[in-house]
Scaffold this motif. Structure first.
Motif, PDB file in Angstrom:
ATOM      1  N   TYR A 368       0.829  -1.213   0.000  1.00  0.00           N
ATOM      2  CA  TYR A 368       0.000   0.000   0.000  1.00  0.00           C
ATOM      3  C   TYR A 368       0.855   1.251   0.000  1.00  0.00           C
ATOM      4  O   TYR A 368       0.640   2.164  -0.809  1.00  0.00           O
ATOM      5  CB  TYR A 368      -0.932   0.016   1.223  1.00  0.00           C
ATOM      6  N   TRP A 369       1.832   1.317   0.902  1.00  0.00           N
ATOM      7  CA  TRP A 369       2.629   2.530   1.024  1.00  0.00           C
ATOM      8  C   TRP A 369       3.577   2.715  -0.148  1.00  0.00           C
ATOM      9  O   TRP A 369       3.847   3.847  -0.574  1.00  0.00           O
ATOM     10  CB  TRP A 369       3.388   2.542   2.355  1.00  0.00           C
ATOM     11  N   TYR A 370       4.092   1.636  -0.695  1.00  0.00           N
ATOM     12  CA  TYR A 370       4.944   1.758  -1.878  1.00  0.00           C
ATOM     13  C   TYR A 370       4.151   2.356  -3.030  1.00  0.00           C
ATOM     14  O   TYR A 370       4.619   3.294  -3.701  1.00  0.00           O
ATOM     15  CB  TYR A 370       5.511   0.397  -2.272  1.00  0.00           C
ATOM     16  N   GLU A 371       2.948   1.838  -3.261  1.00  0.00           N
ATOM     17  CA  GLU A 371       2.123   2.349  -4.349  1.00  0.00           C
ATOM     18  C   GLU A 371       1.670   3.777  -4.067  1.00  0.00           C
ATOM     19  O   GLU A 371       1.581   4.604  -4.983  1.00  0.00           O
ATOM     20  CB  GLU A 371       0.906   1.435  -4.566  1.00  0.00           C
ATOM     21  N   PHE A 372       1.392   4.074  -2.802  1.00  0.00           N
ATOM     22  CA  PHE A 372       0.994   5.440  -2.433  1.00  0.00           C
ATOM     23  C   PHE A 372       2.115   6.422  -2.767  1.00  0.00           C
ATOM     24  O   PHE A 372       1.886   7.467  -3.393  1.00  0.00           O
ATOM     25  CB  PHE A 372       0.671   5.506  -0.941  1.00  0.00           C
ATOM     26  N   MET A 373       3.327   6.101  -2.342  1.00  0.00           N
ATOM     27  CA  MET A 373       4.445   7.019  -2.579  1.00  0.00           C
ATOM     28  C   MET A 373       4.801   7.103  -4.055  1.00  0.00           C
ATOM     29  O   MET A 373       5.125   8.183  -4.565  1.00  0.00           O
ATOM     30  CB  MET A 373       5.658   6.588  -1.753  1.00  0.00           C
TER      31      MET A 373
END
Length: 456
Positions: A368-373
């Motif tokens: 989730y956070w990788y795709e968010f960033m």
């Protein structure tokens, strides 16, 4: 008159002499401008795609950019597609021509391939040191190919964590991150002495990458303690980061004085041409949420976030200007700790790397956070700035999580004293030796001995 019709007529007038020579061969992209690797001045940049046949725009919605802003004046002239694209200082942008966006002149067939042009604008710090530029470009060039291994120094100004990894695996991590947490106590020859640059210099001399952060303390409400405690700092200090908006205030002068002190600790490293991955004001957002504006438990935990995003962003910009333009620390690569609100982001021209701190995180969290960033900070390097008990890097890489570097947090009970019996322990609160062995088994993982010198 629609843009499509205008583009068609422009293409018709410019391509009339070539229309008789239209061939039936497949549409091919011959060249792009700006060319790959060429850094441009920030602002509106002209993008040009040259094809092997005259073209017209078939669908303007198929022309897009990866960053904020609008494409201006896209049109075709003979074999060329041109457009003006906005690019912020220090940022990467990608101009994209989707399948079906263009058509061969005088024919109905449209492009079936996706064409992209990568654009990088010069940083606001056009005087970034050569060594910092080399490190930044090394990280960019290796995105999706290699990852830097790293550790956090236990507790602030040593190589103990890295030594522990080496003792049990025979390899040093590529990155050692130091912390100026005890800056107010530093005295020459004292128990903590940041003016003694040996820990950082000796690391860099072995081609290790130097990182730095700052648990920036302020006076607590009890009048004598220096506080920088996650989770409760709003209740422990009355110091106001919003004073950064008032250069005449005592709080502003105090913050500038603190920044100057740490900048002076870093100057000898700059003079030795050592680039530094610099992560200030980390975890600024904390638990702060848009809908509550930081009320209740949904608040920032470090003091630099307690007045909300506007004050924190201004503090970042003032620090940036003070360190780079006043103190001349052009060796810094600026690392920003992301949360879920873009209101805390200082801006592309002030940030080189965006990271997140992961503790006890699931693979779902990591994805989730990788795709968010990746989607919110296009063109920026992505990092695991701190971590503990997260999925193995081999598993993350298989999921397409191509971090530029990772950095487990230290474990004081294990690595604080290399002469202790505990130092022989292969257990660790955040990343044990089994975790490291898995990392070393990955062909994409870089250790210190595999790093080039950025100061040659």
């Amino acid at each position: 008159m629609s843009l499509l019709v205008v583009a068609f007529f422009a293409g018709s007038l410019s391509a009339c002499k070539e229309s008789e020579e239209v061939v039936t061969e497949e549409l091919k992209l011959l060249s792009v401008t700006p060319s790959s690797g060429l850094k441009v001045n920030p602002g509106m940049v002209e993008v040009v795609l040259e094809f092997n046949q005259p073209v017209v725009i078939a669908d303007t919605t198929g022309l897009s950019i990866s960053t904020e802003g609008k494409i201006q004046n896209p049109y075709t002239v003979a074999r060329y597609l041109k457009a003006m694209v906005p690019v912020a200082a220090g940022a990467h942008s990608q101009f994209c021509v989707a399948p079906g966006a263009i058509a061969v002149f005088a024919r109905n067939n449209t492009n079936t391939e996706r064409y992209t042009v990568d654009i990088e604008a010069l940083s606001a710090t056009s005087n970034r040191s050569l060594e910092a530029t080399r490190l930044l470009e090394f990280l960019r060039d290796n995105t999706g190919k290699k990852m830097l291994s790293g550790v956090s120094a236990c507790v602030n100004w040593n190589q103990y964590e890295a030594m522990w990894v080496y003792k049990h695996t025979g390899r040093y991590p590529a990155l050692n991150n130091f912390d100026f947490i005890h800056d107010v106590y530093s005295t020459p020859g004292g128990w903590i002495d940041y003016s003694n640059t040996t820990p950082a210099v000796s690391w860099a001399d072995e081609n290790g990458v130097v990182g730095a952060m700052w648990h920036w303390g302020q006076i607590a409400n009890n009048g004598y303690d220096i506080t920088c405690t996650p989770g409760s700092e709003q209740d422990q200090t009355s110091f106001r980061p919003a004073d950064i908006f008032d250069p005449e205030s005592e709080g502003y002068r105090k913050m500038i004085s603190d920044i100057d002190r740490v900048a002076n600790f870093m100057k000898p490293l700059a003079n030795l041409r050592i680039p530094i991955l610099w992560r200030p004001l980390h975890e600024a957002q904390g638990n702060w949420k848009e809908e509550t504006n930081g009320a209740g438990w949904q608040k920032s935990w470090f003091w630099w976030g307690i007045d909300g995003p506007e004050a924190c962003v201004e503090l970042w910009k003032v620090m940036y200007d003070r360190m780079v333009n006043y103190h001349g620390l052009t060796n810094l690569i600026w690392v920003y700790n992301s949360g879920d609100s873009m209101r805390w982001y200082p801006g592309d021209e002030y940030v080189d790397v965006v990271g997140y701190d992961f503790y006890n995180s699931s693979m779902e969290d990591m994805v989730y956070w990788y795709e968010f960033m990746k989607s919110h900070y296009p063109g920026k390097l992505l990092a695991i700035c701190e971590c503990g008990n997260i999925p193995r890097l081999s598993e993350q890489w298989e999921k397409g999580l191509y971090w530029n570097y990772f950095m487990p947090w230290w474990d004081n009970s294990i690595t604080s004293d290399p002469a202790s019996a505990e130092f022989n322990n292969t257990a660790h609160g955040n990343a044990d030796i089994e975790y490291w062995q898995d990392a070393w088994n990955c062909d994409f993982m870089l250790s210190r001995d595999q790093m080039p010198s950025f100061r040659d």
